[in-house]
Design a protein around this motif. Structure first.
Motif, PDB file in Angstrom:
ATOM      1  N   THR A  31     -12.847  25.706  57.950  1.00  0.00           N
ATOM      2  CA  THR A  31     -14.112  25.749  57.619  1.00  0.00           C
ATOM      3  C   THR A  31     -14.720  24.651  58.520  1.00  0.00           C
ATOM      4  O   THR A  31     -14.641  24.347  59.433  1.00  0.00           O
ATOM      5  N   PRO A  32     -16.319  25.258  58.303  1.00  0.00           N
ATOM      6  CA  PRO A  32     -17.187  24.509  59.535  1.00  0.00           C
ATOM      7  C   PRO A  32     -16.932  22.684  59.689  1.00  0.00           C
ATOM      8  O   PRO A  32     -17.243  21.868  60.138  1.00  0.00           O
ATOM      9  N   GLU A  33     -16.882  22.251  58.213  1.00  0.00           N
ATOM     10  CA  GLU A  33     -16.840  21.037  57.624  1.00  0.00           C
ATOM     11  C   GLU A  33     -15.278  20.603  58.275  1.00  0.00           C
ATOM     12  O   GLU A  33     -15.658  19.320  57.968  1.00  0.00           O
ATOM     13  N   GLY A  34     -14.531  21.056  58.855  1.00  0.00           N
ATOM     14  CA  GLY A  34     -13.250  20.886  59.451  1.00  0.00           C
ATOM     15  C   GLY A  34     -12.039  20.257  58.323  1.00  0.00           C
ATOM     16  O   GLY A  34     -11.075  19.476  58.625  1.00  0.00           O
ATOM     17  N   THR A  35     -11.615  21.566  57.520  1.00  0.00           N
ATOM     18  CA  THR A  35     -10.930  21.379  55.998  1.00  0.00           C
ATOM     19  C   THR A  35     -10.357  22.154  56.392  1.00  0.00           C
ATOM     20  O   THR A  35     -11.114  23.639  57.137  1.00  0.00           O
ATOM     21  N   ALA A  36      -9.436  22.297  55.262  1.00  0.00           N
ATOM     22  CA  ALA A  36      -8.515  24.205  55.358  1.00  0.00           C
ATOM     23  C   ALA A  36      -8.648  24.868  54.431  1.00  0.00           C
ATOM     24  O   ALA A  36     -10.180  24.746  53.468  1.00  0.00           O
ATOM     25  N   ASP A  37      -9.127  26.315  55.167  1.00  0.00           N
ATOM     26  CA  ASP A  37     -10.116  27.086  54.550  1.00  0.00           C
ATOM     27  C   ASP A  37      -8.790  27.843  53.360  1.00  0.00           C
ATOM     28  O   ASP A  37      -8.822  29.032  53.747  1.00  0.00           O
ATOM     29  N   LEU A  38      -9.545  27.190  51.747  1.00  0.00           N
ATOM     30  CA  LEU A  38      -7.790  28.230  51.097  1.00  0.00           C
ATOM     31  C   LEU A  38      -8.831  29.214  51.274  1.00  0.00           C
ATOM     32  O   LEU A  38      -7.620  30.307  50.626  1.00  0.00           O
ATOM     33  N   ASP A  39     -10.127  29.157  51.001  1.00  0.00           N
ATOM     34  CA  ASP A  39     -10.709  31.044  49.975  1.00  0.00           C
ATOM     35  C   ASP A  39     -10.335  31.886  51.217  1.00  0.00           C
ATOM     36  O   ASP A  39      -9.830  33.466  50.999  1.00  0.00           O
ATOM     37  N   ALA A  40     -10.351  31.528  52.542  1.00  0.00           N
ATOM     38  CA  ALA A  40      -9.494  32.568  53.723  1.00  0.00           C
ATOM     39  C   ALA A  40      -8.591  33.092  53.069  1.00  0.00           C
ATOM     40  O   ALA A  40      -8.007  34.156  53.740  1.00  0.00           O
ATOM     41  N   LEU A  41      -8.037  32.381  52.736  1.00  0.00           N
ATOM     42  CA  LEU A  41      -6.432  32.029  53.168  1.00  0.00           C
ATOM     43  C   LEU A  41      -6.053  33.260  51.679  1.00  0.00           C
ATOM     44  O   LEU A  41      -5.013  34.276  51.490  1.00  0.00           O
ATOM     45  N   LYS A  42      -6.309  32.766  50.471  1.00  0.00           N
ATOM     46  CA  LYS A  42      -6.676  33.935  49.289  1.00  0.00           C
ATOM     47  C   LYS A  42      -7.658  35.124  49.723  1.00  0.00           C
ATOM     48  O   LYS A  42      -6.681  35.965  48.913  1.00  0.00           O
ATOM     49  N   MET A  58       2.257  33.814  58.615  1.00  0.00           N
ATOM     50  CA  MET A  58       2.790  33.083  58.452  1.00  0.00           C
ATOM     51  C   MET A  58       2.512  31.129  58.725  1.00  0.00           C
ATOM     52  O   MET A  58       0.832  31.849  58.728  1.00  0.00           O
ATOM     53  N   LEU A  59       2.604  30.515  58.360  1.00  0.00           N
ATOM     54  CA  LEU A  59       1.827  29.545  58.171  1.00  0.00           C
ATOM     55  C   LEU A  59       2.381  28.106  58.333  1.00  0.00           C
ATOM     56  O   LEU A  59       3.294  28.000  58.513  1.00  0.00           O
ATOM     57  N   HIS A  60       1.345  26.963  59.563  1.00  0.00           N
ATOM     58  CA  HIS A  60       2.145  25.866  59.480  1.00  0.00           C
ATOM     59  C   HIS A  60       2.562  24.971  58.894  1.00  0.00           C
ATOM     60  O   HIS A  60       1.808  24.862  57.761  1.00  0.00           O
ATOM     61  N   GLY A  61       3.138  24.323  58.948  1.00  0.00           N
ATOM     62  CA  GLY A  61       3.891  23.770  57.561  1.00  0.00           C
ATOM     63  C   GLY A  61       3.130  22.084  57.682  1.00  0.00           C
ATOM     64  O   GLY A  61       2.940  21.160  56.152  1.00  0.00           O
ATOM     65  N   CYS A  62       3.117  21.004  58.659  1.00  0.00           N
ATOM     66  CA  CYS A  62       2.113  20.531  58.687  1.00  0.00           C
ATOM     67  C   CYS A  62       1.648  20.301  60.106  1.00  0.00           C
ATOM     68  O   CYS A  62       1.812  21.919  61.418  1.00  0.00           O
ATOM     69  N   CYS A  63       0.045  19.359  60.385  1.00  0.00           N
ATOM     70  CA  CYS A  63       0.258  18.913  62.170  1.00  0.00           C
ATOM     71  C   CYS A  63      -0.136  20.156  62.167  1.00  0.00           C
ATOM     72  O   CYS A  63       0.371  20.621  63.494  1.00  0.00           O
ATOM     73  N   HIS A  64      -0.731  20.685  62.249  1.00  0.00           N
ATOM     74  CA  HIS A  64      -1.514  22.275  62.292  1.00  0.00           C
ATOM     75  C   HIS A  64      -1.612  22.626  63.919  1.00  0.00           C
ATOM     76  O   HIS A  64      -2.624  21.551  64.395  1.00  0.00           O
ATOM     77  N   ASN A  65      -1.150  23.188  64.850  1.00  0.00           N
ATOM     78  CA  ASN A  65      -2.137  23.555  66.563  1.00  0.00           C
ATOM     79  C   ASN A  65      -2.242  24.542  66.560  1.00  0.00           C
ATOM     80  O   ASN A  65      -2.167  25.786  65.953  1.00  0.00           O
ATOM     81  N   VAL A 119      -6.001  20.772  61.164  1.00  0.00           N
ATOM     82  CA  VAL A 119      -6.417  20.836  59.706  1.00  0.00           C
ATOM     83  C   VAL A 119      -4.931  21.346  59.445  1.00  0.00           C
ATOM     84  O   VAL A 119      -4.681  22.449  59.144  1.00  0.00           O
ATOM     85  N   ASP A 120      -4.972  20.418  58.270  1.00  0.00           N
ATOM     86  CA  ASP A 120      -3.633  20.723  57.520  1.00  0.00           C
ATOM     87  C   ASP A 120      -4.316  20.994  55.680  1.00  0.00           C
ATOM     88  O   ASP A 120      -4.711  20.864  54.880  1.00  0.00           O
ATOM     89  N   TYR A 121      -3.517  22.182  55.066  1.00  0.00           N
ATOM     90  CA  TYR A 121      -3.729  22.814  53.885  1.00  0.00           C
ATOM     91  C   TYR A 121      -3.647  21.003  52.545  1.00  0.00           C
ATOM     92  O   TYR A 121      -2.328  20.439  53.208  1.00  0.00           O
ATOM     93  N   THR A 122      -3.493  20.945  52.116  1.00  0.00           N
ATOM     94  CA  THR A 122      -3.554  19.184  50.670  1.00  0.00           C
ATOM     95  C   THR A 122      -2.636  19.761  50.502  1.00  0.00           C
ATOM     96  O   THR A 122      -2.802  20.603  50.165  1.00  0.00           O
ATOM     97  N   GLU A 123      -1.861  19.102  49.128  1.00  0.00           N
ATOM     98  CA  GLU A 123      -1.259  18.893  49.099  1.00  0.00           C
ATOM     99  C   GLU A 123      -1.211  19.394  47.296  1.00  0.00           C
ATOM    100  O   GLU A 123      -0.856  21.001  47.013  1.00  0.00           O
ATOM    101  N   ALA A 124      -2.556  19.843  46.896  1.00  0.00           N
ATOM    102  CA  ALA A 124      -2.967  20.088  45.748  1.00  0.00           C
ATOM    103  C   ALA A 124      -3.163  21.726  46.598  1.00  0.00           C
ATOM    104  O   ALA A 124      -2.700  22.812  45.167  1.00  0.00           O
TER     105      ALA A 124
END
Length: 390
Positions: free
Chosen positions: A147-158, A171-178, A182-187
């Motif tokens: 997202t423009p705020e520097g967090t993972a864009d869950l809406d785009a994935l949805k 294809m999803l990065h498990g952690c430490c996105h390269n 920016v990683d997805y949160t646990e929630a």
């Protein structure tokens, strides 16, 4: 016939390495190469690896082939760290691959044989992901990851998953996105897992940096959450970073299914593809990892070294985040991102100025390797960034 070949563009990162090496300035900073560096700028061999290699030299009694599956002791020793100790062992099997790259290529090729026609992938992503998908002849469908705020864009994935179905792989990065960090949160993973199950798509999880984000267990949360919800998935794993085995090319490919027959089909196809691709994977690095994971003292040593790496990168991120704003660049998001990489919103002209006037080398995308910054050069970097971003 070779004259019919078209020349291919040189790899931009390899070109950057050459430019950096040729730069005579003593205070130059390399933020391009994607390897971990200590506070003194070194990429050392882990002490645990050194000890395991010494034992390997003393005890290894043959250099004979291991077969396309590679060192299965290594493959199986990783399973509890990746999938958790409570995971149903009957659902998962794996094989060794030459690095995380080989594991991703193997996963993509197995997916293709299984009938996958499209792979959905958030962008930006590791550049080799798109190249591997293209080389396999599979259509790549992209969606925004950040997202423009520097967090993972869950809406785009949805949204992307809302248009996906049978015959699609995500294809999803498990952690430490390269390259974004920016990683997805646990929630967010808690939302992603049941959504993947409901869309009947095949998840391909690339776990290349486990342990470099929030720790071995925390970094596996998303992968385990997904695997607890879906009947089948493919996993690509790398030991190149969390064991420091870059040049030894140590990776593993895993298939997760709901029954033994499907698992056997996945693994026999994996072995067939591997045989035609690299025949046998390199053994030395994987054998060293197997020795470490089979020895409690060496395992503790390795995990301690991994903790030190993670703590150092967190300190760098905290210092960058403390700068708050450098011109129009918001630095605070770097403090909540993970792993080796983050992307700065710089123009090509600004990146060139940083290189030419300040000796700071980074990828053309603005991706920086956090581990290239130290207590000795981080203030120099922030000030140079302030100069070009003004």
């Amino acid at each position: 016939m070779l004259e019919a070949l078209s020349p291919q563009p040189a790899d931009a990162l390899l070109g950057l390495i050459k430019l950096f090496n040729a730069d005579p300035r003593a205070d130059k900073i390399d933020l391009g190469v994607g390897v971990y560096r200590t506070a003194t700028g070194e990429t050392p061999v882990f002490r645990a690896i050194k000890a395991a290699e010494a034992r390997l030299v003393e005890t290894q009694d043959s250099k004979s082939y291991l077969g396309p599956d590679g060192d299965m002791g290594f493959v199986h020793a990783l399973i509890p760290y990746i999938f958790g100790t409570g995971f149903d062992r009957a659902r998962v099997e794996g094989m060794q691959a030459p690095g995380g790259t080989g594991a991703v290529r193997l996963a993509v090729e197995v997916a293709k044989r299984a009938g996958v026609r499209r792979i959905l992938m958030g962008v930006p992503s590791w550049p080799n992901h798109a190249q591997i998908v293209a080389a396999a002849g599979i259509e790549l469908v992209t969606f925004g990851h950040v997202t423009p705020e520097g967090t993972a864009d869950l809406d785009a994935l949805k949204t992307a998953l809302g248009q996906a179905g049978p015959g699609d792989c995500v294809m999803l990065h498990g952690c430490c996105h390269n390259p974004s960090g920016v990683d997805y949160t646990e929630a967010q993973w808690d939302e992603i897992a049941p959504l993947l199950a409901s869309r009947n798509v095949l998840p391909l999880l690339d776990l290349a940096y486990q342990g470099l984000g929030a720790g071995m267990e925390a970094d596996a949360y998303g992968l385990r959450r997904v695997l607890g919800a879906v009947p089948e998935a493919l996993v690509a794993y790398s030991c190149d970073k969390n064991f420091g085995l870059y040049r030894d090319r140590v990776g593993a490919f895993y298939a997760v299914t709901s029954d033994a027959e499907a698992l056997n089909r996945a693994m026999t196809n994996g072995a067939s593809i591997a045989r035609a691709s690299w025949s046998m994977p390199p053994d030395h690095g994987a054998a060293a990892v197997r020795i470490i994971l089979g020895d409690a003292a060496l395992t503790a040593m390795w995990l301690s070294e991994l903790d030190d790496m993670r703590d150092r990168m967190r300190q760098v991120r905290d210092r960058l985040a403390a700068a708050q704003h450098v011109g129009p660049i918001a630095m605070a998001p770097l403090g909540i991102q993970n792993g080796l990489f983050s992307i700065l919103p710089l123009t090509p002209a600004q990146i060139l100025t940083l290189r030419d006037k300040h000796g700071i080398y980074m990828a053309g995308s603005g991706r920086i390797n956090i581990a290239g910054l130290t207590t000795g050069n981080i203030e120099q970097f922030i000030e140079a960034l302030r100069t070009v971003a003004a």
